[in-house]
Design a protein around this motif. Structure first.
Motif, mmCIF file in Angstrom:
data_model
loop_
_atom_site.group_PDB
_atom_site.id
_atom_site.type_symbol
_atom_site.label_atom_id
_atom_site.label_comp_id
_atom_site.label_asym_id
_atom_site.label_seq_id
_atom_site.Cartn_x
_atom_site.Cartn_y
_atom_site.Cartn_z
ATOM 1 N N GLU A 1 -33.453 -17.775 -17.286
ATOM 2 C CA GLU A 1 -33.757 -18.846 -18.235
ATOM 3 C C GLU A 1 -32.495 -19.287 -18.966
ATOM 4 O O GLU A 1 -31.485 -18.584 -18.969
ATOM 5 C CB GLU A 1 -34.808 -18.352 -19.234
ATOM 6 C CG GLU A 1 -36.131 -18.016 -18.566
ATOM 7 C CD GLU A 1 -37.030 -17.123 -19.391
ATOM 8 O OE1 GLU A 1 -38.218 -16.983 -19.023
ATOM 9 O OE2 GLU A 1 -36.551 -16.523 -20.395
ATOM 10 N N ARG B 1 -40.543 -13.252 -17.750
ATOM 11 C CA ARG B 1 -41.216 -13.872 -16.617
ATOM 12 C C ARG B 1 -40.624 -13.439 -15.280
ATOM 13 O O ARG B 1 -41.144 -13.766 -14.222
ATOM 14 C CB ARG B 1 -41.127 -15.400 -16.729
ATOM 15 C CG ARG B 1 -41.814 -15.975 -17.953
ATOM 16 C CD ARG B 1 -41.389 -17.412 -18.248
ATOM 17 N NE ARG B 1 -41.726 -18.315 -17.151
ATOM 18 C CZ ARG B 1 -40.829 -18.947 -16.404
ATOM 19 N NH1 ARG B 1 -39.531 -18.743 -16.619
ATOM 20 N NH2 ARG B 1 -41.202 -19.764 -15.457
ATOM 21 N N ASP C 1 -33.284 -13.421 -18.905
ATOM 22 C CA ASP C 1 -34.749 -13.443 -18.820
ATOM 23 C C ASP C 1 -35.303 -13.067 -20.193
ATOM 24 O O ASP C 1 -35.632 -11.918 -20.458
ATOM 25 C CB ASP C 1 -35.228 -12.460 -17.749
ATOM 26 C CG ASP C 1 -36.738 -12.451 -17.599
ATOM 27 O OD1 ASP C 1 -37.409 -13.307 -18.216
ATOM 28 O OD2 ASP C 1 -37.255 -11.577 -16.874
ATOM 29 N N GLN D 1 -39.386 -26.483 -21.828
ATOM 30 C CA GLN D 1 -39.128 -25.616 -22.973
ATOM 31 C C GLN D 1 -40.161 -24.495 -23.029
ATOM 32 O O GLN D 1 -41.364 -24.738 -23.038
ATOM 33 C CB GLN D 1 -39.153 -26.416 -24.269
ATOM 34 C CG GLN D 1 -38.848 -25.567 -25.505
ATOM 35 C CD GLN D 1 -38.663 -26.394 -26.750
ATOM 36 O OE1 GLN D 1 -37.626 -26.989 -26.978
ATOM 37 N NE2 GLN D 1 -39.711 -26.437 -27.577
ATOM 38 N N LEU D 2 -39.666 -23.261 -23.090
ATOM 39 C CA LEU D 2 -40.525 -22.089 -23.183
ATOM 40 C C LEU D 2 -40.597 -21.554 -24.606
ATOM 41 O O LEU D 2 -41.601 -20.953 -24.984
ATOM 42 C CB LEU D 2 -40.012 -20.987 -22.256
ATOM 43 C CG LEU D 2 -39.851 -21.363 -20.778
ATOM 44 C CD1 LEU D 2 -39.223 -20.206 -20.012
ATOM 45 C CD2 LEU D 2 -41.184 -21.759 -20.168
ATOM 46 N N THR E 1 -38.102 -14.228 -21.771
ATOM 47 C CA THR E 1 -39.556 -14.137 -21.927
ATOM 48 C C THR E 1 -40.187 -13.028 -21.097
ATOM 49 O O THR E 1 -41.350 -12.700 -21.293
ATOM 50 C CB THR E 1 -40.212 -15.467 -21.529
ATOM 51 O OG1 THR E 1 -40.009 -15.702 -20.131
ATOM 52 C CG2 THR E 1 -39.615 -16.621 -22.327
ATOM 53 N N VAL F 1 -35.311 -21.922 -25.570
ATOM 54 C CA VAL F 1 -35.333 -21.286 -24.254
ATOM 55 C C VAL F 1 -36.021 -22.242 -23.283
ATOM 56 O O VAL F 1 -37.137 -22.716 -23.546
ATOM 57 C CB VAL F 1 -36.064 -19.932 -24.289
ATOM 58 C CG1 VAL F 1 -36.082 -19.301 -22.898
ATOM 59 C CG2 VAL F 1 -35.408 -18.987 -25.294
ATOM 60 N N PHE F 2 -35.341 -22.526 -22.165
ATOM 61 C CA PHE F 2 -35.872 -23.421 -21.141
ATOM 62 C C PHE F 2 -35.937 -22.687 -19.806
ATOM 63 O O PHE F 2 -35.145 -21.773 -19.550
ATOM 64 C CB PHE F 2 -34.973 -24.657 -20.978
ATOM 65 C CG PHE F 2 -34.915 -25.552 -22.180
ATOM 66 C CD1 PHE F 2 -35.791 -26.618 -22.312
ATOM 67 C CD2 PHE F 2 -33.986 -25.339 -23.186
ATOM 68 C CE1 PHE F 2 -35.741 -27.457 -23.414
ATOM 69 C CE2 PHE F 2 -33.925 -26.166 -24.300
ATOM 70 C CZ PHE F 2 -34.804 -27.229 -24.414
ATOM 71 N N ASP F 3 -36.856 -23.107 -18.959
ATOM 72 C CA ASP F 3 -36.801 -22.619 -17.587
ATOM 73 C C ASP F 3 -35.838 -23.511 -16.807
ATOM 74 O O ASP F 3 -35.298 -24.491 -17.328
ATOM 75 C CB ASP F 3 -38.190 -22.555 -16.956
ATOM 76 C CG ASP F 3 -38.842 -23.919 -16.732
ATOM 77 O OD1 ASP F 3 -38.150 -24.962 -16.836
ATOM 78 O OD2 ASP F 3 -40.055 -23.952 -16.449
ATOM 79 N N MET F 4 -35.610 -23.178 -15.536
ATOM 80 C CA MET F 4 -34.619 -23.902 -14.756
ATOM 81 C C MET F 4 -35.055 -25.310 -14.392
ATOM 82 O O MET F 4 -34.249 -26.120 -13.957
ATOM 83 C CB MET F 4 -34.268 -23.106 -13.495
ATOM 84 C CG MET F 4 -33.405 -21.902 -13.767
ATOM 85 S SD MET F 4 -31.816 -22.384 -14.487
ATOM 86 C CE MET F 4 -31.265 -20.815 -15.171
ATOM 87 N N GLU G 1 -37.706 -14.518 -14.334
ATOM 88 C CA GLU G 1 -36.904 -15.661 -13.923
ATOM 89 C C GLU G 1 -35.691 -15.791 -14.837
ATOM 90 O O GLU G 1 -35.729 -15.404 -16.011
ATOM 91 C CB GLU G 1 -37.735 -16.951 -14.014
ATOM 92 C CG GLU G 1 -39.054 -16.910 -13.254
ATOM 93 C CD GLU G 1 -38.843 -16.983 -11.759
ATOM 94 O OE1 GLU G 1 -37.893 -17.662 -11.333
ATOM 95 O OE2 GLU G 1 -39.623 -16.366 -11.010
ATOM 96 N N ASN H 1 -34.285 -14.606 -10.400
ATOM 97 C CA ASN H 1 -33.137 -13.909 -10.990
ATOM 98 C C ASN H 1 -32.530 -13.005 -9.917
ATOM 99 O O ASN H 1 -32.515 -11.790 -10.022
ATOM 100 C CB ASN H 1 -33.577 -13.086 -12.207
ATOM 101 C CG ASN H 1 -32.399 -12.467 -12.962
ATOM 102 O OD1 ASN H 1 -31.237 -12.752 -12.676
ATOM 103 N ND2 ASN H 1 -32.707 -11.616 -13.929
#
Length: 524
Positions: free
Chosen positions: A189, A185, A181, A204-205, A183, A197-200, A187, A424
């Protein structure tokens, strides 16, 4: 409390204090530690017994068995065995389900039942990470390499106990990925070696920056936020509440090998770094051990560590695990010829060969049926006796199931499952610390991590002679910190983000994703 609980590591702490009075005095104190055998090994060394054929009811070999994992696939609390094939793109991957009835036996689950082929595509072949990527509480697979490059497989097991099945094959990431995690958030990542960095969902974050390099993710600064460590680039990205800042580490060298891990080898509360130094997809030429100095830097302590001359294939993996229940993490290295080796932690940032042998392939090896230097392994307590066992790829049996029969002299242990909530569910990035009851003296320290090196996600550590401890769980990325006083050892517990502690959990009853009503008063 037994005397050894109070005095067992006093000489080492005395040696550290003595260093301020002069190196010579410190060396004298350390010599006394060695002579006294303060490590207190009860038996002659670590012992493991190959019980593959006694425990696994129906064995099926694979054309090229590549990776072996313990994975609680049906979420009953008992580790199952999964072996991933490579050369035939997953057609002969194998799953054996733990009976979870106290017998510690395993039943083969054929592809027709488990659904290894999803939408006409075979199960991913190659390096595999077990993780819950969609937050439903079940362990999924994330893999790379081969024709199934970038694939992730969603666990669809549900219903009656023992039911196991893959639900879907989904897009993953190309190449080497890490998880955390980053960021804040809440969640899980995905972090690429270009520091993207990407979320699931693949959004792209954070953009990439810096030179791409293999990385390992973990909180090396101790502030609760996961950092991105890239030894090949000579430093790490410090995570400052979601903002990244580069920190150069002059001591770092090498880091091209995929085999790297973060672990607190000296129980000082800071994550140290170990990696094998060699070409990608080749053999390592040496081991690199770096002690975290607790001030944002690392010191190279490879020389004299007992790990500096490890030569192992990059196709193997490395795991920090406490095999003798003394509270200090030992080191398992696979990919040494056609076997695995264990290096025992001497509690002073040095390691000794454990003496545990016999992990090689079965007798009668035939030419071409085994890939020397390419076994992989995993650890878990499959028979629930309080000692970490080993599963590895193994010739003819496919899976090699090695039960830990080490004489631990009655040393205590504890297993901890962290429930992080949201996306998570495994609490990846949490820091779990066991303290001597009523004090700030660390007995053991483990982070919750996921990755293709198979770090521990469901934590297991020894606690030496401590009948009870204070348990502290620091949730990642600005999450809460919960400390529980006087928790009995020799049990498995579940800790939730809201401060709920479930004690006395037993395999077979399933992993509750959420805390029971009224349990826990901490921050959500």
């Amino acid at each position: 409390m037994p005397l050894r609980e109070d005095t067992r590591w006093l000489p080492l702490r005395a040696a550290a204090r003595a260093w301020d009075s002069g190196p010579l005095w410190a060396l004298l104190v350390l010599s006394a530690v060695v002579i006294a055998g303060n490590r207190g090994s009860p038996g002659e060394g670590l012992r493991f017994v190959d019980e593959t054929r006694q425990r696994i009811e129906e064995l099926h070999d694979s054309a090229y068995r590549f990776d072996a994992l313990f994975v609680d696939f049906n979420s009953d609390g008992c580790p199952d065995v999964f072996v991933v094939s490579h050369s035939d793109w997953g057609a002969t991957s194998r799953l054996w389900n733990n009976s979870c009835d106290g017998s510690a036996t395993f039943r083969h689950i054929p592809a027709s039942e488990a659904g290894y082929h999803v939408e006409g595509e075979p199960l991913v072949s190659g390096w595999v990470t077990r993780l819950d990527f969609n937050g439903d509480g079940r362990q999924d697979f994330w893999g790379r390499h081969g024709q199934a490059l970038g694939a992730r497989y969603r666990n669809g097991s549900a219903g009656a106990p023992g039911t196991v099945r893959f639900a879907a094959k989904e897009a993953g990431c190309e190449g080497y990925c890490a998880f955390g995690d980053i960021t804040g958030r809440g969640e899980l990542e995905v972090i690429t070696n270009a520091r993207q960095v990407f979320d699931m969902a693949g959004r792209q974050l954070r953009p990439g920056s810096g030179s791409p390099a293999l990385q390992v993710v973990g909180d090396v600064t101790g502030d609760g936020w996961p950092d991105i460590v890239q030894p090949a680039n000579g430093g790490y990205w410090r995570n400052e509440a979601g903002a990244m800042a580069w920190v150069a580490v002059p001591a770092f060298a090498g880091g091209r090998s995929m085999q790297m891990l973060l672990a607190d080898f000296d129980n000082d509360g800071h994550l140290d770094l170990f990696h094998l130094d060699g070409p990608k997809f080749g053999n390592s030429t040496r081991g690199r051990l770096y002690r975290n100095n607790g001030a944002g830097g690392f010191v190279d302590v490879s020389a004299g560590s007992g790990l500096e001359r490890i030569a192992a294939s990059d196709y193997g993996n490395i795991i920090a695990a406490d095999f003798d229940n003394d509270g200090f993490q030992d080191l398992l290295v696979s990919g040494i010829s056609d076997s695995v080796r264990i290096f025992r932690n001497n509690a002073d940032m040095t390691f000794s060969p454990s003496g545990a042998t016999g992990f090689g392939p079965s007798a009668g090896r035939v030419s071409g049926a085994w890939q020397p230097g390419k076994p992989r392994a995993d650890v878990a307590d499959f028979d629930n006796d309080g000692r970490l066992d080993i599963v590895k790829t193994q010739f003819r049996d496919n899976a090699g199931l090695w039960r830990n029969t080490t004489d631990t002299g009655g040393r205590r242990w504890m297993k901890v499952r962290v429930r992080g909530g949201g996306g998570n569910s495994d609490g990846v990035g949490a820091s779990v610390r066991w303290y001597r009851a009523g004090s700030d003296e660390l007995v053991a320290h483990l982070p919750v991590l996921v990755g293709e090196q198979h770090p521990q996600t469901h934590l297991h550590t020894g606690l030496a002679g401590h009948g009870e401890i204070d348990l502290e769980v620091r949730f990642p990325s600005g999450g809460p910190v919960h400390r529980f006083a006087g928790v009995a050892s020799n049990q498995e517990v579940i800790v939730y983000r809201n401060g709920c502690l479930l004690e006395g959990w037993m395999p077979g009853s399933g992993w509750p994703l959420s805390p029971p009503a009224g349990c826990g008063t901490g921050a959500p």
